[in-house]
Enzyme design. Structure first.
Site, PDB file in Angstrom:
ATOM      1  N   GLU A 501       0.955  -1.404   0.188  1.00  0.00           N
ATOM      2  CA  GLU A 501      -0.122   0.060   0.420  1.00  0.00           C
ATOM      3  C   GLU A 501       1.015   0.938  -0.277  1.00  0.00           C
ATOM      4  O   GLU A 501       0.949   1.548  -1.131  1.00  0.00           O
ATOM      5  CB  GLU A 501      -1.335   0.010   1.200  1.00  0.00           C
ATOM      6  CG  GLU A 501      -2.408   1.165   1.526  1.00  0.00           C
ATOM      7  CD  GLU A 501      -2.783   1.081   2.283  1.00  0.00           C
ATOM      8  OE1 GLU A 501      -3.710   1.856   2.333  1.00  0.00           O
ATOM      9  OE2 GLU A 501      -2.898  -0.111   3.221  1.00  0.00           O
ATOM     10  N   GLU A 773      -1.864   0.817  13.916  1.00  0.00           N
ATOM     11  CA  GLU A 773      -3.353   0.964  13.080  1.00  0.00           C
ATOM     12  C   GLU A 773      -4.472   0.944  13.399  1.00  0.00           C
ATOM     13  O   GLU A 773      -5.485   1.590  13.285  1.00  0.00           O
ATOM     14  CB  GLU A 773      -3.102   0.277  11.611  1.00  0.00           C
ATOM     15  CG  GLU A 773      -4.250   0.526  10.528  1.00  0.00           C
ATOM     16  CD  GLU A 773      -4.404  -0.020   9.509  1.00  0.00           C
ATOM     17  OE1 GLU A 773      -4.380   0.022   8.456  1.00  0.00           O
ATOM     18  OE2 GLU A 773      -3.835  -1.545   9.431  1.00  0.00           O
TER      19      GLU A 773
END
Length: 922
Positions: A501, A773
């Protein structure tokens, strides 16, 4: 440095010669050394290369031991010859004495600048005490290639068939230098990423150059002073190319070659001889290329390096390139070439192996003790053809085995084939990894920890802020926040640095900006990135989810993500006093607000896709409905109001009265629509979540008579979850701020210091060295959250750092004096902390707040830099006898406007260091 009293004593005993000396000292300005000018910067940089601004902005800091020092006037002079400038000769531009207190971001206003030219400058000031500084040391800036016609080099590449991932091509050319060199300057960029060499030596300290921009629109080039690398006689120049963001894997689903299929480079070496004549060496058809030892290098998947294929001396003039092929001349792309103004990635901290682990599976794993971004360098011997493989991961699993399932398809593998010539040293070239643990295979024997070291790689941002307290867990949280920033600020503000990502998510960046500006000097970093935010903005004003936008035109327009267009420019202005960023980004700010207005019906923005309060507290088994789901359109309306307010703020600063009036009227309608749609007559919100109440209170969406009730609802919700937060990406940054603002600092501290899930300190207790996260990336039982999305280096929740600086330590700017021209020092102790301190190297100099509570005494040391003023709030001091450096504050002439504010004492002070002490009741 001679003090005045020393000069006086000397003159008494040696009157005749001393009078002459005294006269000389006075005329030369030595006695004015009470003030000195330091840290001269051009466009946020020290002696920058390649400036392409028509009027570069100049800044300096003032050092004075005298309290309450303000600049009253300045004088700048600029020239092309440093030696002459020091003598006041050959001055190209002299500002004259300007009656102005500003010492930050003052534009050069002399004759038009020339391309590829070095300009020298210095400044002197007078202060409010009648002192005059000597002229500062000379600093410089070097201009880039200011016109497209200044580029004479050609884009070069390999054969037309080289369109797939494969060996990194290397290019070279020899050239002769006929005379003695005065200067040599290299301008260079690439479609891909490059590593340049001259005469066998690496050019510059930057990595992953030219950096990632919206390549379809603009490409950055770098400028290097290579005068020490070029010599009289035969020389060689060369570069190697890697896929990078241009052609490598990027985004999701194995997407490659997003910007183009062919790698190419552009290099222009400009040499000036001692006699003033010049010579230019361009990339052109005379260059040759070959393939070297980098067989494969990809940002996500790592590097495969075969040392047997090295071409020793390939960038030296004596190397034989008879078997190399002629390059292809390629057309220039559609993008605009612009000079690099951002700090590029450089090698930073190094880490030794903390321990070598033998896992239950029998794996050999190196633990470096810190989740970081960069690579591993090793030194060892191996048989020719033998291979060592490094696999990188962030955590070990519950059983203690190496774990990398959360990387998804990203490999993060490095493979090295030995050439067998003794001790060999290696580090990757065109890739980077996010890791703490490294699994090693292919070793001949046990792993020698001394053979390996991890090197952190991130944008070369100057550290500016520190925070510490009496709570070790809180200190570790601050450490984790800073390392989350380092790992994800390699070139653009990425969401995570390890899996497939690594994109510039706009929502993450906007919530974290204020914290990032405390920790590091991010002015150049965000100035560069915000140009791409505006560049990738759709014609209708919608902002992409990620910038640079590699997800397409449909991946745009989410509330809280698109608001990066307004949030970052406004906070850049507050943090750095940079009005220019508002001017340049204002069309983008306005277009985003207009987009939301166009999408609204009856002033209500309740259409389209929105991420909402991303990763809020969510139970897998939610049979009792305790997951904190906040209506996404309520969130959208909240940020619609917020961005409109920020646009109004910017318009007021820029003097755009028509827009101020227009958008104030719009804001009133937005708030009315919000109340009508989402607020009951009794003041309850249709979503009774922490995030809903936090946004309503933070963005002033509720009338004042409903706010106290909203605070009660918010606190009740927090208590209902056992004093835990339930907020996601959009609610979390403002949670403690709202509680403090509305008098519930006690609850804010309880939340911050909560140690069980979900909380900021839960990951700390679980051994985290960066921000996670998810609140529960590792669950209490040691198992992991979903492999589909579970980064252990993801800075968004680190936005609490802003509150830690501004509330715990009490270090903040005053909006009426942006860039810390005016400073607020207002600590709010709590949470059983007995000490907290923060420092910030602001645009004007070092400011700080360091307080402690001991034996019933509150002590605070406050630092206010020269050319600024501060408002200082002493908590609980309204009825106390306050001493400053042992004196009653009424007797301290630099302190004024003392007044009571509730239980606190508020006062104004000029620059200097102040030490306050008084009896304090908890």
């Amino acid at each position: 440095m001679m003090k005045k009293e020393q000069v006086t004593q000397f003159s008494i005993s040696r009157a005749g010669s001393a009078l002459i000396l005294l006269s000389s000292l006075l005329s030369s300005g030595v006695m004015a050394q009470q003030i000195q000018i330091e840290e001269l910067r051009t466009e946020y940089q020290s002696n920058p290369m390649g400036i392409d601004e028509a009027s570069p902005r100049l800044s300096w800091k003032i050092k004075s031991e005298q309290r309450n020092t303000l600049q009253k006037s300045y004088q700048i002079r600029v020239g092309k010859d440093s030696a002459a400038l020091i003598k006041g000769n050959q001055v190209l531009w002299d500002s004259g004495q300007q009656q102005n207190e500003t010492s930050v971001l003052l534009p050069y206003s002399g004759p038009a600048l020339e391309s590829s030219t070095k300009y020298y400058w210095q400044v002197k000031i007078k202060d409010n005490h009648g002192n005059e500084s000597p002229w500062s040391m000379v600093r410089n800036w070097h201009t880039g290639l200011l016109k497209p016609s200044d580029w004479t080099a050609q884009w070069i590449g390999t054969t037309a068939t080289d369109t797939l991932a494969g060996p990194s091509p290397i290019f070279r050319k020899t050239f002769n230098v006929d005379n003695n060199i005065r200067t040599a300057t290299l301008y260079i960029t690439a479609h891909g990423i490059y590593e340049a060499r001259i005469n066998g030596k690496r050019v510059g300290k930057d990595y992953m150059a030219p950096g990632w921009t919206s390549y379809h629109q603009r490409l950055l080039y770098q400028t290097y002073d290579v005068s020490d690398l070029v010599k009289k006689g035969q020389n060689a120049i060369g570069f190697m190319l890697g896929d990078g963001w241009y052609r490598g894997n990027i985004g999701f689903n194995g997407q490659r070659s997003f910007y183009g299929k062919r790698l190419s480079g552009l290099a222009q070496l400009q040499i000036t001889y001692q006699d003033g004549s010049t010579k230019t060496i361009n990339s052109d058809g005379t260059w040759k290329f070959s393939k070297g030892p980098v067989l494969y290098s990809d940002l996500y998947n790592g590097e495969n390096y075969d040392a047997r294929r090295e071409k020793a001396g390939w960038s030296l003039p004596g190397y034989s390139d008879t078997e190399w092929k002629s390059v292809s001349i390629l057309p220039a792309g559609p993008e605009k070439l612009m000079s690099s103004i951002a700090p590029l990635a450089r090698k930073q901290e190094e880490f030794k192996v903390l321990k070598v682990i033998r896992t239950p599976k029998g794996e050999t794993v190196l633990d470096f003790g810190q989740n970081l971004v960069g690579w591993v360098q090793f030194r060892m011997a191996g048989k020719a053809g033998s291979v060592i493989k490094l696999e990188h991961g962030e955590v070990l699993d519950k059983e203690g085995n190496f774990y990398d399932a959360n990387l998804r398809t990203a490999k993060q593998h490095v493979s090295y084939t030995f050439k067998g010539s003794g001790t060999e040293t290696y580090e990757p070239h065109f890739t980077y990894q996010g890791f703490r643990y490294v699994k090693v295979t292919g070793l001949n024997g046990a792993a020698d920890p001394a053979a390996f070291k991890a090197i952190a790689l991130y944008a070369d941002m100057k550290p500016t802020g520190t925070f510490s307290s009496s709570n070790p867990l809180l200190n570790q949280l601050q450490h984790n926040i800073q390392w989350g920033q380092k790992g994800n600020f390699l070139d653009v503000p990425t969401d995570c640095p390890q899996r497939d990502e690594r994109l510039g998510w706009t929502g993450d960046a906007q919530v974290f900006f204020r914290t990032s500006a405390f920790n590091m000097d991010v002015a150049g970093f965000f100035t560069k990135w915000m140009k791409d935010v505006a560049g990738d903005q759709l014609p209708n004003g919608s902002i992409p989810f990620v910038v640079p936008n590699v997800m397409g035109a449909d991946a745009t327009g989410s509330a809280g993500w698109g608001d990066v267009a307004t949030v970052v420019p406004w906070n850049m202005y507050l943090s750095y006093g940079d009005k220019d960023i508002l001017t340049k980004q204002y069309p983008s700010m306005k277009a985003w607000v207009d987009f939301m207005q166009q999408r609204s019906k009856n002033d209500l923005w309740n259409v389209g896709f929105h991420f909402g309060d991303w990763l809020y507290f969510h139970l897998q088994d939610d049979s009792d409905g305790r997951s904190a789901v906040t209506d996404k359109y309520l969130i959208a309306q909240s940020f619609y109001a917020y961005s409109t307010q920020l646009l109004i703020n910017a318009a007021e600063v820029l003097g755009n009265k028509a827009d101020v009036d227009k958008y104030k009227e719009l804001l009133g309608r937005i708030k009315k629509a919000y109340i009508k749609e989402y607020v009951t007559p009794n003041g309850r919100l249709v979503s009774g979540t922490q995030t809903a109440y936090v946004l309503a209170l933070q963005f002033d969406l509720l009338p004042e008579d409903l706010r106290a009730h909203a605070v009660e609802q918010l606190v009740a919700n927090i208590k209902n979850y056992g004093t835990h937060l339930t907020t996601g990406f959009l609610g979390t940054p403002y949670l403690c701020e709202v509680l403090t603002r509305f008098g519930r600092n006690d609850v804010a501290y309880e939340l911050l210091l909560q140690e069980t899930y979900p909380s900021w300190l839960y990951p700390v207790k679980m051994g985290a060295t960066t921000i996670w996260e998810r609140w529960d990336g590792i669950k209490p039982d040691g198992t992991f959250q979903t492999t589909g999305m579970n980064s252990f280096n993801h800075y968004a929740y680190g936005a609490i750092g802003d509150w830690m600086y501004r509330t715990i330590a009490g270090l903040d700017m005053d909006i009426s004096g942006p860039g810390y021209k005016k400073i607020n020092i207002a600590p709010q102790p709590g949470g059983k902390l007995t000490q907290a301190a923060a420092q910030l190297d602001s645009p004007y100099g070092l400011t700080g707040s360091d307080w402690s509570i001991s034996d019933g005494k509150f002590k605070i040391k406050v630092t206010v830099p020269a050319n600024t003023t501060a408002q200082i709030t002493l908590p609980g001091a309204a009825a106390a006898e306050v001493l400053e450096s042992g004196k009653a504050i009424a007797r301290v002439e630099e302190i004024n406007q003392v007044k009571k504010s509730g239980n606190d004492l508020v006062l104004k002070a000029g620059s200097g260091t102040y030490s306050f002490e008084y009896t304090y009741k908890l």
